[in-house]
Design a protein around this motif. Structure first.
Motif, PDB file in Angstrom:
ATOM      1  N   ARG A   1       0.897  -1.377   0.071  1.00 32.44           N
ATOM      2  CA  ARG A   1      -0.150   0.249  -0.066  1.00 32.44           C
ATOM      3  C   ARG A   1       0.733   1.485   0.018  1.00 32.44           C
ATOM      4  O   ARG A   1       0.268   2.277  -0.639  1.00 32.44           O
ATOM      5  N   HIS A   2       1.357   0.647   0.891  1.00 31.09           N
ATOM      6  CA  HIS A   2       2.856   2.286   1.001  1.00 31.09           C
ATOM      7  C   HIS A   2       2.994   2.686  -0.170  1.00 31.09           C
ATOM      8  O   HIS A   2       4.330   3.784  -0.652  1.00 31.09           O
ATOM      9  N   GLN A   3       4.077   1.441  -1.193  1.00 30.81           N
ATOM     10  CA  GLN A   3       4.130   1.982  -2.706  1.00 30.81           C
ATOM     11  C   GLN A   3       2.737   2.994  -3.727  1.00 30.81           C
ATOM     12  O   GLN A   3       3.795   3.349  -4.286  1.00 30.81           O
ATOM     13  N   LEU A   4       1.826   3.054  -3.231  1.00 28.82           N
ATOM     14  CA  LEU A   4       1.103   3.835  -3.918  1.00 28.82           C
ATOM     15  C   LEU A   4       0.856   4.906  -3.217  1.00 28.82           C
ATOM     16  O   LEU A   4       0.886   5.976  -4.174  1.00 28.82           O
ATOM     17  N   TYR A   5       1.497   5.836  -2.074  1.00 25.26           N
ATOM     18  CA  TYR A   5       1.911   6.861  -2.189  1.00 25.26           C
ATOM     19  C   TYR A   5       2.655   7.656  -1.807  1.00 25.26           C
ATOM     20  O   TYR A   5       3.893   7.072  -3.110  1.00 25.26           O
ATOM     21  N   LYS A   6       2.834   8.585  -1.887  1.00 20.54           N
ATOM     22  CA  LYS A   6       3.927   9.604  -1.786  1.00 20.54           C
ATOM     23  C   LYS A   6       5.029   9.516  -1.805  1.00 20.54           C
ATOM     24  O   LYS A   6       5.283   8.438  -0.784  1.00 20.54           O
ATOM     25  N   GLY A   7       5.944   9.550  -2.523  1.00 23.10           N
ATOM     26  CA  GLY A   7       8.034   8.795  -1.943  1.00 23.10           C
ATOM     27  C   GLY A   7       7.158   7.336  -2.501  1.00 23.10           C
ATOM     28  O   GLY A   7       8.812   6.931  -2.603  1.00 23.10           O
ATOM     29  N   GLY A   8       6.399   6.500  -2.682  1.00 20.18           N
ATOM     30  CA  GLY A   8       6.432   5.241  -3.514  1.00 20.18           C
ATOM     31  C   GLY A   8       6.526   5.039  -4.674  1.00 20.18           C
ATOM     32  O   GLY A   8       6.609   6.476  -5.479  1.00 20.18           O
ATOM     33  N   PHE A   9       6.699   4.362  -5.327  1.00 18.64           N
ATOM     34  CA  PHE A   9       7.142   3.885  -6.651  1.00 18.64           C
ATOM     35  C   PHE A   9       6.003   4.453  -8.007  1.00 18.64           C
ATOM     36  O   PHE A   9       6.042   4.544  -8.521  1.00 18.64           O
ATOM     37  N   VAL A  10       5.170   3.929  -7.573  1.00 22.88           N
ATOM     38  CA  VAL A  10       3.800   3.606  -8.465  1.00 22.88           C
ATOM     39  C   VAL A  10       3.941   5.450  -8.036  1.00 22.88           C
ATOM     40  O   VAL A  10       3.745   5.835  -9.473  1.00 22.88           O
ATOM     41  N   ALA A  11       3.496   6.156  -6.844  1.00 18.81           N
ATOM     42  CA  ALA A  11       3.077   7.658  -7.093  1.00 18.81           C
ATOM     43  C   ALA A  11       4.312   8.859  -7.731  1.00 18.81           C
ATOM     44  O   ALA A  11       4.356   9.142  -8.712  1.00 18.81           O
ATOM     45  N   GLU A  12       5.842   7.781  -7.469  1.00 18.73           N
ATOM     46  CA  GLU A  12       6.694   8.441  -8.511  1.00 18.73           C
ATOM     47  C   GLU A  12       7.396   8.766 -10.087  1.00 18.73           C
ATOM     48  O   GLU A  12       7.541   9.110 -10.575  1.00 18.73           O
ATOM     49  N   ASN A  13       6.307   7.634 -10.030  1.00 16.33           N
ATOM     50  CA  ASN A  13       7.219   6.843 -11.591  1.00 16.33           C
ATOM     51  C   ASN A  13       5.440   6.952 -12.430  1.00 16.33           C
ATOM     52  O   ASN A  13       5.445   6.620 -13.793  1.00 16.33           O
ATOM     53  N   TYR A  14       4.014   6.852 -12.135  1.00 13.80           N
ATOM     54  CA  TYR A  14       3.109   7.057 -12.750  1.00 13.80           C
ATOM     55  C   TYR A  14       2.196   8.552 -12.193  1.00 13.80           C
ATOM     56  O   TYR A  14       0.985   8.674 -12.760  1.00 13.80           O
ATOM     57  N   ALA A  15       2.582   9.591 -11.777  1.00 11.88           N
ATOM     58  CA  ALA A  15       2.079  10.857 -12.556  1.00 11.88           C
ATOM     59  C   ALA A  15       1.947  11.114 -13.246  1.00 11.88           C
ATOM     60  O   ALA A  15       2.200  10.546 -14.164  1.00 11.88           O
ATOM     61  N   GLY A  16       0.961  11.672 -13.154  1.00 13.78           N
ATOM     62  CA  GLY A  16      -0.028  11.664 -14.330  1.00 13.78           C
ATOM     63  C   GLY A  16      -0.928  10.796 -15.239  1.00 13.78           C
ATOM     64  O   GLY A  16      -1.440  10.881 -16.359  1.00 13.78           O
ATOM     65  N   PHE A  17      -1.193   9.774 -14.421  1.00 13.44           N
ATOM     66  CA  PHE A  17      -1.625   8.833 -15.129  1.00 13.44           C
ATOM     67  C   PHE A  17      -3.230   8.083 -14.651  1.00 13.44           C
ATOM     68  O   PHE A  17      -4.012   7.434 -15.014  1.00 13.44           O
ATOM     69  N   ASP A  18      -3.957   9.459 -13.875  1.00 15.04           N
ATOM     70  CA  ASP A  18      -5.369   8.819 -13.269  1.00 15.04           C
ATOM     71  C   ASP A  18      -5.392   8.099 -12.991  1.00 15.04           C
ATOM     72  O   ASP A  18      -6.231   7.284 -12.826  1.00 15.04           O
ATOM     73  N   LEU A  19      -4.518   7.661 -11.773  1.00 17.49           N
ATOM     74  CA  LEU A  19      -4.503   6.970 -10.722  1.00 17.49           C
ATOM     75  C   LEU A  19      -4.255   7.351  -9.120  1.00 17.49           C
ATOM     76  O   LEU A  19      -5.196   8.117  -9.250  1.00 17.49           O
ATOM     77  N   TYR A  20      -5.914   6.519  -8.558  1.00 16.13           N
ATOM     78  CA  TYR A  20      -6.038   6.631  -7.331  1.00 16.13           C
ATOM     79  C   TYR A  20      -6.287   5.367  -6.513  1.00 16.13           C
ATOM     80  O   TYR A  20      -5.852   4.131  -7.381  1.00 16.13           O
ATOM     81  N   LEU A  21      -6.028   5.792  -5.558  1.00 13.11           N
ATOM     82  CA  LEU A  21      -6.281   4.121  -4.277  1.00 13.11           C
ATOM     83  C   LEU A  21      -7.684   4.297  -3.615  1.00 13.11           C
ATOM     84  O   LEU A  21      -8.063   5.261  -2.985  1.00 13.11           O
ATOM     85  N   LYS A  22      -8.091   3.164  -3.397  1.00 17.21           N
ATOM     86  CA  LYS A  22      -9.191   2.902  -2.465  1.00 17.21           C
ATOM     87  C   LYS A  22      -8.867   1.871  -1.395  1.00 17.21           C
ATOM     88  O   LYS A  22      -8.058   0.789  -2.004  1.00 17.21           O
ATOM     89  N   VAL A  23      -8.830   1.593   0.093  1.00 19.45           N
ATOM     90  CA  VAL A  23      -8.955   1.044   0.306  1.00 19.45           C
ATOM     91  C   VAL A  23     -10.109   0.654   1.158  1.00 19.45           C
ATOM     92  O   VAL A  23     -10.863   0.733   1.537  1.00 19.45           O
ATOM     93  N   CYS A  24      -9.963  -0.739   0.389  1.00 22.20           N
ATOM     94  CA  CYS A  24     -11.010  -1.477   1.745  1.00 22.20           C
ATOM     95  C   CYS A  24     -10.724  -2.707   2.675  1.00 22.20           C
ATOM     96  O   CYS A  24      -9.287  -2.813   2.772  1.00 22.20           O
ATOM     97  N   THR A  25     -11.922  -2.961   3.927  1.00 19.77           N
ATOM     98  CA  THR A  25     -11.639  -3.319   4.546  1.00 19.77           C
ATOM     99  C   THR A  25     -11.440  -4.924   4.780  1.00 19.77           C
ATOM    100  O   THR A  25     -11.026  -5.535   5.743  1.00 19.77           O
ATOM    101  N   ASN A  26     -12.240  -5.424   3.462  1.00 20.24           N
ATOM    102  CA  ASN A  26     -12.277  -6.601   3.308  1.00 20.24           C
ATOM    103  C   ASN A  26     -13.655  -6.830   1.908  1.00 20.24           C
ATOM    104  O   ASN A  26     -13.310  -5.768   1.158  1.00 20.24           O
ATOM    105  N   ALA A  27     -13.366  -7.966   1.503  1.00 18.51           N
ATOM    106  CA  ALA A  27     -14.290  -8.438   0.051  1.00 18.51           C
ATOM    107  C   ALA A  27     -15.383  -8.261  -0.048  1.00 18.51           C
ATOM    108  O   ALA A  27     -15.935  -7.378  -1.243  1.00 18.51           O
ATOM    109  N   ASP A  28     -16.170  -8.514   1.166  1.00 16.98           N
ATOM    110  CA  ASP A  28     -17.656  -6.994   0.939  1.00 16.98           C
ATOM    111  C   ASP A  28     -17.624  -6.099   0.678  1.00 16.98           C
ATOM    112  O   ASP A  28     -18.558  -5.832  -0.111  1.00 16.98           O
TER     113      ASP A  28
END
Length: 159
Positions: A114-141
């Motif tokens: 999950r931290h790879q998606l936040y600022k400082g993680g590789f996704v945020a650093e390398n894929y800025a401008g890709f219109d990406l969003y993070l959703k944290v869910c608690t379980n499958a339901d």
């Protein structure tokens, strides 16, 4: 018949793409069961799947890691990065618009992912401008309910 297919394509394109990037082993099968009904991607994996059991090679020992000059990092992290990058880039090539990456917390590995998606993680650093969003869910339901609500971006954090 062609018109129905065309309308289906329009509906699929109007909704954000969804990829479950991180999920604990205990919930993975329930998450994978949502793929067909909601047309989502699942790049999260299990320590017990074919990739981890048969395909990935693990260092034989710490001495071999040192000789190879490898950083001390769990063997599964690079393949996880590769799977996430593959989904981000392929979804972008196939569909315009937002792409939601879903994480379901469940331990240290899920926290690291999950931290790879936040600022400082590789996704945020390398894929800025890709219109990406993070959703944290608690379980499958919780994920199912989010998908049933048609994946509202207001519930997500921009990456």
């Amino acid at each position: 018949m062609v018109v129905l297919s065309f309308e289906g394509m329009l509906t699929a394109k109007s909704r954000p793409a969804v990829t479950v990037a991180s999920c604990p082993d205990s919930l993975l099968e329930a998450v994978k069961a949502l793929r067909k009904d909601f047309r989502i991607h699942v790049s999260a994996g299990s320590y017990h799947d074919v990739l981890h059991r048969r395909i990935l090679t693990k260092p034989c020992n710490r001495f071999r890691e040192l000789l190879a000059g490898c950083a001390k990092e769990a063997f599964w992290k690079n393949p996880w990065r590769a799977k996430v990058v593959d989904r981000i880039e392929n979804v972008r090539a196939m569909q315009d618009g937002p792409h939601i990456l879903v994480c379901i917390p469940g331990g240290k590995a899920c926290d690291w992912e999950r931290h790879q998606l936040y600022k400082g993680g590789f996704v945020a650093e390398n894929y800025a401008g890709f219109d990406l969003y993070l959703k944290v869910c608690t379980n499958a339901d919780d994920l199912r309910e989010f998908l049933c609500r048609k994946t509202p971006l207001i519930e997500c954090l921009p990456i």
